[in-house]
Scaffold this motif. Sequence first.
Motif, short mmCIF file in Angstrom:
data_model
loop_
_atom_site.label_atom_id
_atom_site.label_comp_id
_atom_site.label_asym_id
_atom_site.label_seq_id
_atom_site.Cartn_x
_atom_site.Cartn_y
_atom_site.Cartn_z
N PHE A 273 -7.57 0.36 -10.60
CA PHE A 273 -7.21 1.95 -10.56
C PHE A 273 -6.65 2.29 -12.00
CE2 PHE A 273 -7.30 1.63 -6.06
CZ PHE A 273 -7.89 2.74 -5.75
N THR B 207 -5.62 -7.11 -8.79
CA THR B 207 -6.97 -6.62 -8.72
C THR B 207 -6.68 -5.35 -8.53
OG1 THR B 207 -7.41 -8.52 -7.21
CG2 THR B 207 -8.94 -6.75 -7.25
N VAL B 208 -5.85 -4.48 -7.53
CA VAL B 208 -5.83 -3.18 -7.38
C VAL B 208 -5.39 -2.45 -8.52
CG1 VAL B 208 -4.80 -1.41 -6.00
CG2 VAL B 208 -5.82 -3.48 -4.70
N LEU C 75 0.81 -1.17 0.04
CA LEU C 75 0.01 0.09 -0.01
C LEU C 75 0.74 1.08 -0.11
CD1 LEU C 75 -2.99 -0.98 2.49
CD2 LEU C 75 -3.10 -0.82 -0.20
N LEU D 232 -3.56 -9.46 -4.59
CA LEU D 232 -3.89 -8.20 -4.52
C LEU D 232 -3.37 -7.17 -5.49
CD1 LEU D 232 -4.84 -6.51 -1.81
CD2 LEU D 232 -2.59 -6.16 -1.44
N TRP D 233 -2.21 -7.51 -6.08
CA TRP D 233 -1.69 -6.48 -7.26
C TRP D 233 -2.42 -6.65 -8.43
CZ3 TRP D 233 3.19 -4.03 -7.58
CH2 TRP D 233 3.51 -3.66 -9.06
#
Lengths: 139, 794
Positions: free
Chosen positions: B283, B278-279, B217, B275-276
């Motif tokens: 964005f 998806t985020v 993050l 996570l990578w």
Amino acid sequence: MRTIIFRTVAPYLTALMVLFSIFVLLRGHNEPGGGFIGGLIAASALAIYGIACGVAPVRRAIVFHPMSISAFGLFLSALAGLPSLLLHQSYMTSQWISFPFFDVEVDLSTPMVFDIGVYLVVVGAIASIALALEERESD
Amino acid sequence: MTTAAIDTTILAILAPFAAAAVAPIATKVLKHNAAWLLALVPAFIFFHFAGFVAAVSEGQTFVISREWAPSYGINLSFFVDGLSTLFALLISGIGTFIILYAGGYLKGHPQQGRFFSFLFLFMGAMMGLVTGNNLITLFIFWELTSITSFLLIGFDHLRAASRRAALQALVVTGGGGLALLAGFVLIIGVTKEIEMSVLLQNPDIIKNSGWYLPIFLLVLGGAFTKSAQFPFHFWLPNAMEAPTPVSAFLHSATMVKAGVYLLMRMHPLLGDTALWTTVLPLFGGVTLLVGTLLAVRQTDLKLMLAYTTVASLGLLVMLVGTSVEKALEGAVLYLLAHSLFKGALFMVAGTVDHEAGTRDITRLGGLKGAMPVTFTAACLAAFSMCGFFPFIGFIAKEVLYEGTLEAGSGALLITATAVLGNALMLVIAAAVAIKPFLGAKVETPKHAHEGPVMLFAGPVVLSLTGLVAAVMTHATGTLFIGPMLSSITGQPAETELHLIPAHIAAPLFVSLGTFALGILLYFQLNRLRDLISGILTAIGWGPDKGFDQFVAGLVSLSNGVTRFVQGGKMQTYMTLTFVATAVAVLLPRYVTGGWPEVPAMPDYTFYEWGILFIAAIGLVAVLVAKTRLTAIVSLGIQGFAVALIFMLFGAPDLSFTQFMVETLSVVILALVMTRLNLNPRDHRPFGASVISAIIAAGVGIGMGLTLMAVTQQPFDSRLSDFFAEFSRTVAHGRNIVNVIIVDFRGFDTLGEISVVVLTGLCVLALIRVRTKPEDRLTPRAGTEARNKKLEARR
């Protein structure tokens, strides 16, 4: 405060005090004295001159703004630490040069330059405050 | 590469900083022609890094390191691999033409030298960023880019809009920088490694550490703000306030790509997790669509390009976020293509503005005849942006579609986003490159004609490079794209690029679909623009406004806090300070019970008693004095008495200083009193005086007891022995006090005199502030008086 006697004496007194302050500054390494005390003496000399004859003549006499003198002193002091770097010693290691001048052995050193810087810082800062306070709205 | 050549790499990376120092002088002498000379610096860097290309394409990497602060593990170390080489080449190559362009664009500007300086500082920061190996080194250069871009964006500092844009960029990217620093500190703490090259050898070290989420993050915080991802995208279009050379440089290959660079660099360490994947695509995709839609709405050439930059960054982040090798390859290709065509197009927009006097596309048209070279460059760059055959943009688009189609569960959504985004970018490209030049001639504020060679060299070379890189597909692939891709994936990567699609497959059809959609939309441009404008007006709020509200909120919060803590009443401050002092000296004695013993009656001579008696009289005089001025002077009596005591007990230096300090305090206090126009007498009620007396007694007794307790401790003479022994032999001085001040403890003194200077400045400021309210009452008279005073001061 501006009596005739005071106004007549003040310039001579100031000159003597400034001279004395330089003497105190230079003897500082071996006898009581040094840049800080010398600076205080010189600052009070300027303050006296200011009280006696007004602030404008003082400002004219010292040519530069007192804060510029002060800042230059700080610059000089910081600079005094640099020569040792050229000799691969750590910052502010003192360096001395001695040479005979007529019959006297003269010692010049980086701590002396540093002390002159301290002197200028103190003169500038204190004189700047004192002169600014002496300046009345009517001046 | 020879070792000597590798060693000059540090020189190459730091050369822009030297150039920044020389630039103002060179410009003073050579005027705008200094650009020709100055452009040699980035050209040198370019050729230096070009020397790495062959070795890097064979899979070699280089680490160049110099000690910086070795005790903290911070070294000036740089890492040269496929990723940093291509970035370094883009920065220095485009930088060369930007310097030339700035020479032509700001010709005759009085601050042109300063402008060159800022550009070089920024270039150096960027070079350090993309080659930085040590995490702290990398971070320092990262922050340097924020600071130097602040200077560049705010170059035209007399305009409020510029200042706001500069501040906004600094706050957003600087804030992200803080997050990044926290992320780096976490990485160093968790992995005990500080060099990127070492970290990359254990790619799973962070993912397995349990600290993955916070690190992810925080790094994202840095990358997203720098690369203007939604909702932090607003600073980028506002940064268009900068002169065009800045926009062309910052928003093509450098500043805004730094975030993408970081994501690519950290991909082996942080990438390819749930996570990578998806985020980032989320964005990135949103940024792509928001960017293109907002671009369509604009009519200002630079702003249109700025929003498509936002969109392109979104596309890049989205592609990096898929962690699919083919998509990453597409990202690398698109990054190269984008740097080239965006740099060229920004410069074209600037040239049009410079020569025609406006950047508004509704007021431009038919410039083709007047500016043929610029028009050609614009077309070549725009074709690459549209993804037309045979430009590098075409290959990029083919590969990236192939990648997005492979991107697992979200493949369809990602591909659809990319198609829509690319179609809209085609619309903008056409609007920017074609509309001002074709069609009927429109009357422009300035009589338009072709710019000088300095202005068109950049666009022409960059857009032609986009063509050459595509024609020489194989070389581009093996020399640049492959090595960079393997840096991002963390393993050797094979690239096989074809200018002409090897087989008729899905990506080609997607590409054709994009063209069709784009052309369709282009003819509806005006309607589309009105539609988007309508929607935005309906929403009425955006992050840009949000930023203002945030800043305003921050200001009123700090105002409130300051008002609460600093009431502005001198009496309260004094009371609080002295009560706190009294508590600080008395409480520890009370708690520990360490009261000093009652000393025996000292054996003093009569004159020593006499001086003490004088001091006491001085104090009594202070208490009974009728006016404040008398009290101040009486306090001096006590001070001089103390100075005499110092003298008698063998401390001449101390005594000397005490005399001077006492004199000056009395003088200055008296001056302050006369200036403050206080009532000469103290008219407080008896109760208030008693409270003051209690506080004063508390402080005095507390200090006295502390001094007694301290002197009753056994005296440790090690330090004074040391000074006494070495003062003469080492420092050549007999006055130990002064030797300590200027030599043994010189560094402390340096700090102290800095404080003295600052105090002087602050007091001066305070004294001047006092004259303000009077000025307000009689504005003219007050100002005149002040001007006169200022003159006198000069």
